[in-house]
Scaffold this motif. Structure first.
Motif, PDB file in Angstrom:
ATOM      1  N   ALA A  14     -24.866 -50.772 -23.330  1.00  0.00           N
ATOM      2  CA  ALA A  14     -23.473 -51.213 -23.361  1.00  0.00           C
ATOM      3  C   ALA A  14     -23.217 -52.036 -24.622  1.00  0.00           C
ATOM      4  N   GLY A  15     -22.069 -51.772 -25.239  1.00  0.00           N
ATOM      5  CA  GLY A  15     -21.705 -52.458 -26.464  1.00  0.00           C
ATOM      6  C   GLY A  15     -22.063 -51.705 -27.728  1.00  0.00           C
ATOM      7  N   ALA A  16     -22.898 -50.686 -27.590  1.00  0.00           N
ATOM      8  CA  ALA A  16     -23.336 -49.909 -28.747  1.00  0.00           C
ATOM      9  C   ALA A  16     -22.259 -48.905 -29.167  1.00  0.00           C
ATOM     10  N   SER A  17     -22.571 -48.193 -30.254  1.00  0.00           N
ATOM     11  CA  SER A  17     -21.669 -47.180 -30.787  1.00  0.00           C
ATOM     12  C   SER A  17     -22.380 -45.838 -30.884  1.00  0.00           C
ATOM     13  N   LEU A  18     -21.603 -44.779 -30.807  1.00  0.00           N
ATOM     14  CA  LEU A  18     -22.092 -43.419 -31.025  1.00  0.00           C
ATOM     15  C   LEU A  18     -20.995 -42.647 -31.738  1.00  0.00           C
ATOM     16  N   ARG A  19     -21.402 -41.652 -32.515  1.00  0.00           N
ATOM     17  CA  ARG A  19     -20.434 -40.747 -33.090  1.00  0.00           C
ATOM     18  C   ARG A  19     -20.768 -39.323 -32.668  1.00  0.00           C
ATOM     19  N   LEU A  20     -19.830 -38.713 -31.987  1.00  0.00           N
ATOM     20  CA  LEU A  20     -19.970 -37.321 -31.597  1.00  0.00           C
ATOM     21  C   LEU A  20     -19.372 -36.429 -32.671  1.00  0.00           C
ATOM     22  N   SER A  21     -19.974 -35.261 -32.832  1.00  0.00           N
ATOM     23  CA  SER A  21     -19.454 -34.261 -33.754  1.00  0.00           C
ATOM     24  C   SER A  21     -19.210 -32.968 -32.999  1.00  0.00           C
ATOM     25  N   CYS A  22     -18.230 -32.221 -33.457  1.00  0.00           N
ATOM     26  CA  CYS A  22     -17.934 -30.901 -32.903  1.00  0.00           C
ATOM     27  C   CYS A  22     -17.789 -29.946 -34.071  1.00  0.00           C
ATOM     28  N   LEU A  23     -18.784 -29.082 -34.225  1.00  0.00           N
ATOM     29  CA  LEU A  23     -18.776 -28.112 -35.309  1.00  0.00           C
ATOM     30  C   LEU A  23     -18.184 -26.810 -34.796  1.00  0.00           C
ATOM     31  N   ALA A  24     -17.182 -26.315 -35.505  1.00  0.00           N
ATOM     32  CA  ALA A  24     -16.497 -25.090 -35.089  1.00  0.00           C
ATOM     33  C   ALA A  24     -16.858 -23.936 -36.003  1.00  0.00           C
ATOM     34  N   SER A  25     -16.972 -22.773 -35.401  1.00  0.00           N
ATOM     35  CA  SER A  25     -17.110 -21.549 -36.178  1.00  0.00           C
ATOM     36  C   SER A  25     -15.800 -20.801 -36.071  1.00  0.00           C
ATOM     37  N   GLY A  26     -15.494 -20.029 -37.087  1.00  0.00           N
ATOM     38  CA  GLY A  26     -14.220 -19.333 -37.069  1.00  0.00           C
ATOM     39  C   GLY A  26     -13.265 -19.937 -38.077  1.00  0.00           C
ATOM     40  N   ARG A  27     -12.556 -19.064 -38.774  1.00  0.00           N
ATOM     41  CA  ARG A  27     -11.719 -19.524 -39.874  1.00  0.00           C
ATOM     42  C   ARG A  27     -10.445 -20.198 -39.421  1.00  0.00           C
ATOM     43  N   THR A  28     -10.091 -20.085 -38.142  1.00  0.00           N
ATOM     44  CA  THR A  28      -8.803 -20.611 -37.706  1.00  0.00           C
ATOM     45  C   THR A  28      -8.872 -22.014 -37.127  1.00  0.00           C
ATOM     46  N   PHE A  29     -10.057 -22.621 -37.087  1.00  0.00           N
ATOM     47  CA  PHE A  29     -10.154 -23.957 -36.491  1.00  0.00           C
ATOM     48  C   PHE A  29      -9.238 -24.933 -37.190  1.00  0.00           C
ATOM     49  N   SER A  30      -9.143 -24.826 -38.494  1.00  0.00           N
ATOM     50  CA  SER A  30      -8.317 -25.767 -39.263  1.00  0.00           C
ATOM     51  C   SER A  30      -6.839 -25.644 -38.936  1.00  0.00           C
ATOM     52  N   GLN A  31      -6.468 -24.590 -38.244  1.00  0.00           N
ATOM     53  CA  GLN A  31      -5.073 -24.370 -37.872  1.00  0.00           C
ATOM     54  C   GLN A  31      -4.798 -24.731 -36.416  1.00  0.00           C
ATOM     55  N   LYS A  32      -5.790 -25.286 -35.753  1.00  0.00           N
ATOM     56  CA  LYS A  32      -5.661 -25.553 -34.326  1.00  0.00           C
ATOM     57  C   LYS A  32      -5.807 -27.043 -34.023  1.00  0.00           C
ATOM     58  N   ASN A  33      -4.970 -27.511 -33.112  1.00  0.00           N
ATOM     59  CA  ASN A  33      -5.186 -28.843 -32.571  1.00  0.00           C
ATOM     60  C   ASN A  33      -6.543 -28.875 -31.872  1.00  0.00           C
ATOM     61  N   SER A  34      -7.138 -30.043 -31.788  1.00  0.00           N
ATOM     62  CA  SER A  34      -8.428 -30.146 -31.116  1.00  0.00           C
ATOM     63  C   SER A  34      -8.527 -31.483 -30.386  1.00  0.00           C
ATOM     64  N   GLY A  35      -9.494 -31.554 -29.501  1.00  0.00           N
ATOM     65  CA  GLY A  35      -9.571 -32.754 -28.690  1.00  0.00           C
ATOM     66  C   GLY A  35     -10.919 -32.936 -28.022  1.00  0.00           C
ATOM     67  N   TRP A  36     -11.060 -34.067 -27.354  1.00  0.00           N
ATOM     68  CA  TRP A  36     -12.262 -34.399 -26.595  1.00  0.00           C
ATOM     69  C   TRP A  36     -11.881 -34.677 -25.135  1.00  0.00           C
ATOM     70  N   PHE A  37     -12.710 -34.169 -24.252  1.00  0.00           N
ATOM     71  CA  PHE A  37     -12.614 -34.448 -22.827  1.00  0.00           C
ATOM     72  C   PHE A  37     -13.985 -34.937 -22.377  1.00  0.00           C
ATOM     73  N   ARG A  38     -14.034 -35.494 -21.184  1.00  0.00           N
ATOM     74  CA  ARG A  38     -15.325 -35.896 -20.619  1.00  0.00           C
ATOM     75  C   ARG A  38     -15.325 -35.685 -19.111  1.00  0.00           C
ATOM     76  N   GLN A  39     -16.530 -35.515 -18.585  1.00  0.00           N
ATOM     77  CA  GLN A  39     -16.683 -35.297 -17.146  1.00  0.00           C
ATOM     78  C   GLN A  39     -17.875 -36.086 -16.654  1.00  0.00           C
ATOM     79  N   ALA A  40     -17.604 -37.040 -15.781  1.00  0.00           N
ATOM     80  CA  ALA A  40     -18.656 -37.829 -15.159  1.00  0.00           C
ATOM     81  C   ALA A  40     -19.109 -37.135 -13.879  1.00  0.00           C
ATOM     82  N   PRO A  41     -20.311 -37.423 -13.414  1.00  0.00           N
ATOM     83  CA  PRO A  41     -20.806 -36.785 -12.186  1.00  0.00           C
ATOM     84  C   PRO A  41     -19.855 -36.992 -11.016  1.00  0.00           C
ATOM     85  N   GLY A  42     -19.508 -35.912 -10.341  1.00  0.00           N
ATOM     86  CA  GLY A  42     -18.650 -35.995  -9.176  1.00  0.00           C
ATOM     87  C   GLY A  42     -17.187 -36.182  -9.472  1.00  0.00           C
TER      88      GLY A  42
END
Length: 121
Positions: A14-42
């Motif tokens: 707790a209190g630490a930092s992390l950086r997540l990355s999402c690498l996309a393949s496909g030439r159209t990624f730069s034309q698309k909105n993008s986002g992050w979601f998360r799912q905890a157990p249950g």
């Protein structure tokens, strides 16, 4: 078609930092909105943050506002989530998404496989 691959998850205290990355393949990624979601157990998958295709607008869930920052580098076909001041309740599998907008998972077309983030107290 767009394929998404998350990385950067891990186990931190707790209190630490992390950086997540999402690498996309496909030439159209730069034309698309993008986002992050998360799912905890249950629990259902929930919205974390989103960014428009050109980075001009960002949205955040109230629970992460002022702690997380979403960004993207279209030249690298990569989206990021900088997570600071992590809390145990941030523990979840984090997914990147593209080709949509909004809080509901049904509004997004493309999904990655997820990366686990675990925050210990």
């Amino acid at each position: 078609q767009v394929q998404l691959l998350e990385s950067g998850g891990g186990l931190v205290q707790a209190g630490a930092s992390l950086r997540l990355s999402c690498l996309a393949s496909g030439r159209t990624f730069s034309q698309k909105n993008s986002g992050w979601f998360r799912q905890a157990p249950g629990k259902e998958r929930e919205f974390v943050a989103a960014i428009t295709w050109n980075g001009g607008r960002t949205d955040y869930a109230d629970s992460v506002k002022d702690r997380f920052t979403i960004s993207r580098d279209n030249a690298k076909n990569t989206m990021y989530l900088q997570m600071n001041s992590l809390k145990p309740e941030d523990t979840a599998v984090y997914y990147c998404a593209a080709g949509g907008w909004g809080l509901e998972t049904s509004r997004w077309t493309y999904w990655g496989q997820g990366t686990q983030v675990t925050v210990s107290s």
